[in-house]
Design an enzyme around this catalytic site. Structure first.
Site, short mmCIF file in Angstrom:
data_model
loop_
_atom_site.label_atom_id
_atom_site.label_comp_id
_atom_site.label_asym_id
_atom_site.label_seq_id
_atom_site.Cartn_x
_atom_site.Cartn_y
_atom_site.Cartn_z
N ASP A 476 -27.47 -42.13 4.08
CA ASP A 476 -26.23 -42.21 3.30
C ASP A 476 -26.01 -40.92 2.50
O ASP A 476 -26.93 -40.11 2.32
CB ASP A 476 -26.30 -43.43 2.37
CG ASP A 476 -24.94 -44.08 2.16
OD1 ASP A 476 -23.92 -43.38 2.29
OD2 ASP A 476 -24.91 -45.29 1.86
N ASP A 546 -16.69 -48.31 4.53
CA ASP A 546 -17.24 -49.39 3.71
C ASP A 546 -16.32 -50.60 3.73
O ASP A 546 -16.70 -51.69 3.30
CB ASP A 546 -17.44 -48.91 2.26
CG ASP A 546 -18.73 -48.14 2.08
OD1 ASP A 546 -19.55 -48.13 3.02
OD2 ASP A 546 -18.92 -47.54 1.02
C1 GLA Z 1 -22.72 -46.71 0.44
C2 GLA Z 1 -22.72 -47.25 1.85
C3 GLA Z 1 -22.90 -48.75 1.81
C4 GLA Z 1 -24.18 -49.08 1.10
C5 GLA Z 1 -24.19 -48.46 -0.28
C6 GLA Z 1 -25.56 -48.60 -0.92
O1 GLA Z 1 -21.59 -47.12 -0.26
O2 GLA Z 1 -21.58 -46.87 2.54
O3 GLA Z 1 -22.90 -49.29 3.12
O4 GLA Z 1 -25.26 -48.62 1.86
O5 GLA Z 1 -23.89 -47.08 -0.24
O6 GLA Z 1 -25.62 -48.07 -2.19
#
Ligand code: GLA
Length: 740
Positions: A476, A546
């Protein structure tokens, strides 16, 4: 009787190569024209009377021996537009009378800023051509490279700039290439814009004189523009018809693509490093390589353009090329538990996930350091003992015993100021001395350009993968850059961060993959903030958004596939009503929306009843029957939900994926809401073998329409299929299997 020619072709195919009458790259010494062929495409440029490289042709494949004119400098246009500007170039230095975007702009220490690049020599190796250019006076060399993919006709273009002078120079602008379209005015430009949780909206607009800029100044690819373009000639609403030129830039740092239509209606597309705040100091003897800018052409519309790009990505870009493994069905508890992960709770979810056919269990954020919220812990990559008293091993063993493999979330390039790492190394982040450090999600960006930071990041990841049986990392990256300073190096070298950061990111990914060849990696950046053909060389899949609302996803996923293959596009079934829009949808609708790419489940399984488990188990089993077709087949957007960048998608959305050998098709159809009793539009499938018979199988619990059990490909493509979708948020799906 087989002809001699077809016998030769058959033998060649058996030997693993295809015979070409025309070599991939040819040079005609008489006209000084280079011709590059691949797939259904011919690309040609010449050395003109001034020794500049001038484009000659880019379009449908020509016949061997077809005339390609020698390149000649154009006349100027009055005294205001000099021939330098009216003559398109393959790779123009900013110098002489150039008023359009240069590919390269340099400032020399003596104040000279004039750069005029002329042909010196060339080499041809298979389907790769390298042409060496040199400034008319100074020892600055540029190798421009063309690598043709023989199957798709996608051409990779890049450049290496070499300083052979005796003093340093500063590169202020460096593109990979300029693409030139046939002169004309009837062009339409397709681009994609987005933001967090709203990625990949397609915009279609007529091209006018002037410049259109797509870019990221953020240090990474960004959600805001995709480094992709398509230009259609005589745009129609038929996705699969018409001339389209398209391109994608393979770079995960700040980038820019400009689309210019000049005063004589010549369209040029230039892309590479973003010149904003650029200034790469190149010492004597050093060289700078640009990213690769891929470009292609098709006669088969925007649909054909994306199918070529998908094929190219699967066979030429992805780490497991040319035959990437299909994405396993995953479970991820992020939306269910957020940071509240623990051994017992994750094991309980793992049992439930395994019962419906999940193949990979992924623990998301929260397992490390003092990570209870997003305020602390990033940078401290040790297992949190309160949550996992005996390390990750008991959970991993349990996941394995349940027949799944194990994946883990990491965010290696970031640090929370509230962390042991930051307390020890406050100088490791991007910053300008004495200036504020702007936080995003309570975190700062580690400067990966620094050798010590690179070593730290590689070191902890290597240790994690060596010490634990991990099959998958979700990598990420949850903010963009601010204050991009690098105080540890000399002031005039700091801007190299725009190149070196991303090179080190690629380097770490590459080394990790070499050392741990079975580990797969997902690129995530708060959803789709880092998706491009550069990161896709090192990652097996991406998290497009997301936003997991299954209706919003139809629009985002449709947009995503203009540039990227569904083979990397992950989609999860999450809870309803969803957090994004508080929209209520059925488990079936959510599954069908997510089954158009790599399928995952992210719902809180502790809240599911027996019926939900039964539906999920059934649809996961159905998905496994079509996933190879969905992920690696040819995608036809029978009804695209795009509404030209409007806030929401259209009423209907239908995708059809056809396996490369045309033995199977999978169709997913969605309805937002019925109005005034209108029936669902008839569907006309595409890409099937018209002479073969195909048998119908509904993936959903009940038939979605009255369709025949068996019919010819011609029938499925011509008859007009009536689905009985009626109501709100309705969906159905079926597959066709060729009758052997
Ligand atoms: C980001 C990712 C999510 C999740 C969060 C965790 O927003 O896109 O899918 O993994 O971080 O903190």
């Amino acid at each position: 009787m087989k002809s001699f020619a077809s016998a030769v072709l058959a033998a060649a195919a058996l030997a693993g190569f295809t015979a070409h009458a025309q070599d991939a790259v040819t040079y005609d010494a008489a006209t000084k024209v280079f011709r590059i062929d691949g797939g259904q495409v011919t690309y040609a440029f010449g050395v003109n009377d001034l020794d500049e490289l001038q484009p000659v042709y880019w379009g449908a494949k020509l016949v061997t021996g077809d005339p390609l004119p020698a390149a000649h400098t154009n006349e100027g246009h009055a005294s205001f537009d000099l021939p330098t500007s009216t003559t398109p170039q393959e790779f123009a230095g900013w110098g002489a009378g150039l008023y359009l975007e240069p590919a390269l702009k340099i400032t020399f220490p003596d104040g000279n800023r004039d750069l005029v690049l002329h042909y010196v020599s060339h080499t041809i190796e298979g389907s790769t051509l390298t042409v060496r250019l040199k400034d008319i006076e100074r020892e600055v060399f540029v190798d421009v490279r063309y690598a043709m993919d023989p199957a798709t006709g996608v051409l990779g273009r890049s450049a290496v700039i070499e300083n052979k002078t005796t003093t340093p120079l500063v590169i202020e602008q460096a593109a990979a290439a300029t693409w030139t379209l046939p002169q004309g005015t009837n062009y339409t430009l397709d681009t994609m814009t987005g933001r967090w949780a709203g990625e990949d909206a397609l915009h279609t607009e007529p091209l006018h004189q002037g410049e259109r800029v797509l870019e990221s100044r953020r240090g990474s690819t960004g959600h805001q523009n995709d480094p992709w373009f398509a230009i259609e000639r005589a745009h129609t609403n038929d996705q699969d018809a018409g001339d389209v030129w398209f391109g994608a830039l393979a770079w995960s740092g700040s980038w820019r693509i400009t689309i210019e239509q000049d005063l004589l209606n010549q369209v040029r597309v230039t892309g590479g490093y973003n010149p904003f705040d650029f200034g790469y100091k190149l010492a004597p003897g050093e060289s700078l390589a640009t990213p690769v800018f891929y470009g292609g052409y098709t006669h088969d519309g925007i649909g054909g353009a994306s199918r070529l790009l998908h094929r190219f990505e699967l066979t030429q870009i992805l780490p497991q090329r040319p035959h990437p493994k299909p994405r396993p069905v995953i479970y991820n508890s992020w939306e269910a538990t957020e940071f509240n992960v623990s051994e017992a709770a994750q094991e309980a979810l793992a049992e439930k996930a395994a019962s419906i056919g999940v193949e990979r269990f992924v623990v998301d954020d929260g397992w490390f350091g003092q990570r209870k919220t997003d305020h602390a812990g990033l940078g401290d990559w040790y297992v949190n003992k309160d949550k996992f008293p005996n390390g990750l091993k008991p959970l991993i063993d349990k996941v394995h015993a349940l027949g799944m493999d194990f994946g883990l979330w990491v965010e290696p390039e970031m640090v929370n100021p509230d962390s042991d790492l930051y307390r020890k190394h406050p100088d490791w982040v991007l910053n300008f001395t004495g200036r504020p450090r702007t936080e995003g999600r309570n975190q700062l960006v580690l400067n990966l350009a620094r050798p010590d930071v690179r070593a730290y990041v590689f070191g902890f990841l290597d240790k994690l993968l060596t010490g634990n049986d991990i099959a998958f990392l979700k990598w990420d990256y949850n903010r963009n850059w601010s204050e991009p300073g690098w105080p540890a190096v000399a002031a005039d070298e700091q801007k190299q961060v725009y190149v070196k950061y991303t090179e080190n990111l690629y380097g770490i990914l590459k080394e990790l993959r070499e050392k741990h060849p079975n580990v797969e990696i997902e690129s995530c950046s708060g959803g789709g903030g880092r998706v491009d053909l550069g990161i896709l060389r090192y990652t097996d899949e991406v998290w497009p958004s997301d936003n997991t609302d299954p209706y919003d996803r139809l629009l985002i996923q449709d947009g995503f596939t203009y540039a990227y293959t569904p083979g990397v596009m992950m989609a999860w079934v999450t809870d309803s009503p969803g957090w994004m829009n508080r929209r209520t949808t059925t488990v079936e609708y959510r599954f069908l929306s997510s089954m158009q790419g790599g399928l995952g489940v992210g719902a809180n399984l502790n809240h599911w009843g027996p019926e939900d488990f039964a539906t999920a188990k059934h649809l996961i089993a159905e998905y496994k029957q079509v996933r190879e077709t969905v992920q690696h087949g040819d995608l036809y957007r029978l009804v695209s939900p795009q509404t030209n960048g409007e806030q929401s998608g259209s009423e209907q959305s239908v995708t059809e994926s056809v396996s490369p050998d045309k033995s199977q098709a999978a169709v997913f159809a969605f309805l937002h809401s019925s109005t005034q009793g209108y029936p669902y539009p008839l569907l006309y499938l595409r890409g099937l073998d018209p002479h073969a018979q195909y048998r119908l199988h509904w993936m959903t619990g009940k038939p979605g329409g009255q369709l025949p059990e068996v019919a010819s490909g011609q029938y499925w493509m011509s008859a007009g299929l009536a689905l009985n979708l009626i109501g709100d948020f309705q969906a159905t799906a079926f597959r066709l299997d060729k009758v052997q």
